[in-house]
Design an enzyme around this catalytic site. Structure first.
Site, PDB file in Angstrom:
ATOM      1  N   ARG A   1     124.243  47.190  67.876  1.00  9.34           N
ATOM      2  CA  ARG A   1     123.742  48.297  68.710  1.00  9.34           C
ATOM      3  C   ARG A   1     124.690  49.473  68.601  1.00  9.34           C
ATOM      4  O   ARG A   1     125.732  49.385  67.964  1.00  9.34           O
ATOM      5  CB  ARG A   1     123.672  47.836  70.159  1.00  9.34           C
ATOM      6  CG  ARG A   1     125.037  47.318  70.625  1.00  9.34           C
ATOM      7  CD  ARG A   1     125.147  47.143  72.109  1.00  9.34           C
ATOM      8  NE  ARG A   1     126.317  46.377  72.496  1.00  9.34           N
ATOM      9  CZ  ARG A   1     127.533  46.860  72.658  1.00  9.34           C
ATOM     10  NH1 ARG A   1     127.786  48.145  72.428  1.00  9.34           N
ATOM     11  NH2 ARG A   1     128.542  46.087  73.014  1.00  9.34           N
TER      12      ARG A   1
ATOM     13  N   ASN B   1     128.611  43.794  66.955  1.00 12.75           N
ATOM     14  CA  ASN B   1     127.666  44.309  67.947  1.00 12.75           C
ATOM     15  C   ASN B   1     126.537  45.009  67.220  1.00 12.75           C
ATOM     16  O   ASN B   1     126.766  45.926  66.428  1.00 12.75           O
ATOM     17  CB  ASN B   1     128.371  45.270  68.904  1.00 12.75           C
ATOM     18  CG  ASN B   1     129.365  44.538  69.783  1.00 12.75           C
ATOM     19  OD1 ASN B   1     129.104  43.425  70.231  1.00 12.75           O
ATOM     20  ND2 ASN B   1     130.512  45.145  70.011  1.00 12.75           N
TER      21      ASN B   1
ATOM     22  N   LYS C   1     128.160  33.770  68.837  1.00 14.82           N
ATOM     23  CA  LYS C   1     129.426  34.096  68.181  1.00 14.82           C
ATOM     24  C   LYS C   1     129.807  33.103  67.096  1.00 14.82           C
ATOM     25  O   LYS C   1     130.494  33.476  66.139  1.00 14.82           O
ATOM     26  CB  LYS C   1     130.521  34.206  69.227  1.00 14.82           C
ATOM     27  CG  LYS C   1     130.295  35.399  70.140  1.00 14.82           C
ATOM     28  CD  LYS C   1     131.542  35.726  70.877  1.00 14.82           C
ATOM     29  CE  LYS C   1     131.459  37.147  71.378  1.00 14.82           C
ATOM     30  NZ  LYS C   1     132.765  37.617  71.815  1.00 14.82           N
TER      31      LYS C   1
END
Ligand code: ADP
Length: 446
Positions: free
Chosen positions: A291, A289, A116
């Protein structure tokens, strides 16, 4: 195009991917644990391979067994779905080393965005606005205190390797900071094997607004609008909608373009979601993200674009089949996550579904991997289906959602359906006036 895709997942998302493969004429391989031998994703696949015992580490997360399943069946690509190995850069790399295509972004992009701190630094460099916070990981309580005092309390301690809302702790004042830091670190260590944490300004009443992006890895990239996922419990999404009741066309276009440009610059490949908190007209990046998301159908309903089909097409080397100007947004969509849980305590409720009657009719879509007589195993997450409703505007969407929820019957287990029946009658929800803390306050009061 691929001949055979192995789907390294289970439940509704495994079925969702099978459907896209079927349309493209690609054969499918299901993998399953011994607990899932009777699952729908196994029944509907062209072939299936049992890869181990119920714990995910012995089956859905076990890379050597997944590789063996690819070799036995001759699969030439793997779709990871969401969760499990979908954001595991090493898995993507190992597949490529075995000349099997990972249907997703490059391992480098997965790795950067999975950390992150690196993700935030990358976002900043790409001109994406981020939440104010520490520059990188915090090393000591003294350093944390200095940063927190400069920024002003409350602050949020977050795990560098975070996910699923774990390893996150709020410190409301200097007195709380030591404990928040220690708890976040030990939670992060237990969940991710990495106790590195960083600090962010804790926003008080933001909405969670995320932008769906898509790239072909060749420098073409677009955004597909936003999803508002502010209805959350313990940082977990419960209901998602698009468009966001809080955004106007100008704000959507502005943030969408910033994000799409960033994806062009890094030559992003496949589907991705850039998540923001939105407060007082400003966007603050929190994570990306790399995905497909659980809530992707909301975007599919309002754009008419099949995101999974496009993922497969792009992974096989194709160009994006649309440009930004081809994408139009039509009407309004809402998704309710139907979990096998007590609707008040959210305690998981595995067991046998003795009666199953999903709703139908105009504008209603149910993505689910269960059936009547199916026994929900206690080993995995409790999502058993998603109810997605589309209407020409938010009002019509809510009308259809009320109708669909009233038709939905699931017996034998507890589900979150009664909660949704309640929520869609609350004026704050019907008026679109809710932030990320709304649901917890509501549950605390009622
Ligand atoms: P995870 O990867 O664990 O899901 P995220 O960074 O995506 O973590 O954050 C999940 C949720 O936590 C957000 O949707 C929001 O509700 C809350 N959150 C995260 N960062 C902040 C912040 N700086 N201020 C307030 N709430 C936050």
């Amino acid at each position: 195009m691929f001949d055979k895709v192995l789907i390294a997942n289970r439940g509704e998302i495994a079925l969702r991917i099978q459907r896209a493969c079927k349309e493209l004429g690609i054969a499918t391989v299901a993998v399953h644990s011994t607990a899932d031998a009777d699952a729908m994703h196994v029944r509907l696949a062209d072939e299936s391979v049992c890869i181990g015992s119920p714990p995910a580490s012995d089956s859905y997360l076990n890379i050597p067994r997944l590789l063996a399943a690819c070799e036995i069946t001759g699969a030439d690509a793997v779709h990871p779905g969401y969760g499990f190995l979908s954001e595991n850069a090493r898995f993507a790399e190992i597949l490529e080393e075995h000349s099997i295509t990972f249907i997703g972004p490059t391992s480098e992009h997965i790795r950067i965005m999975g950390d992150k701190i690196q993700a935030k630094e990358t976002a900043k460099k790409l001109g994406i606005p981020v939440v104010p916070g520490s520059d990188g990981a915090v090393r000591s309580e003294a350093q944390a205190m200095k940063i927190a005092k400069e920024m002003g309390f409350p602050v949020l301690i977050k795990a560098t390797a975070g996910g699923g809302g774990r390893g996150m702790k709020v410190a409301h004042s200097a007195a709380d900071l030591g404990i928040a830091l220690a708890t976040a670190k030990s939670e992060a260590k237990a969940a991710f094997g990495n106790d590195s944490v960083y600090i962010e300004k804790y926003l008080q009443k933001p909405r969670h607004i995320e932008i769906q992006v898509f790239g072909d890895g060749k420098g073409n990239a677009v955004h597909l609008g936003e999803r508002d996922c502010s209805l959350q419990r313990r940082h977990q999404k419960i209901l998602e909608e698009s468009p966001s009741p809080a955004l106007n066309a100008e704000a959507r276009e502005r943030i969408g373009n910033v994000v799409a440009n960033a994806m062009r610059e890094i030559k992003y490949r496949g589907a991705g979601t850039v998540e923001f908190l939105y407060e007082d007209g400003e966007f603050y990046f929190i994570e990306m993200n790399t995905r497909l998301q659980v809530e992707h159908p909301v975007t599919e309903q309002i754009t008419g674009i099949d995101l999974v089909l496009e993922q497969i097409r792009v992974a096989s080397g194709g160009h994006l089949s649309f440009k930004q100007e081809d994408i139009t947004f039509s009407g309004h969509a809402i998704e309710c996550r139907i979990n096998a849980e007590n609707p008040r305590t959210f305690r998981p409720s595995p067991g046998q579904i003795t009666y199953w009657h999903p709703p139908g009719g105009l504008g209603v879509r149910v993505d689910s991997g269960v059936y009547q007589g199916y026994r929900i195993p206690p080993f995995y997450d409790s999502l058993i289906g998603k109810l997605i409703v589309h209407g020409k505007n938010r009002n019509e969407c809510l009308m259809r959602l009320r109708r669909a929820l009233s038709e939905f019957v699931i017996d034998g287990i507890e589900t979150t359906i009664p909660l949704f029946n309640e929520l869609i009658r609350q004026p704050d929800i019907t008026n679109g006036l809710y932030d990320i803390h709304w649901l917890e306050k509501y549950l605390g009061k009622s």
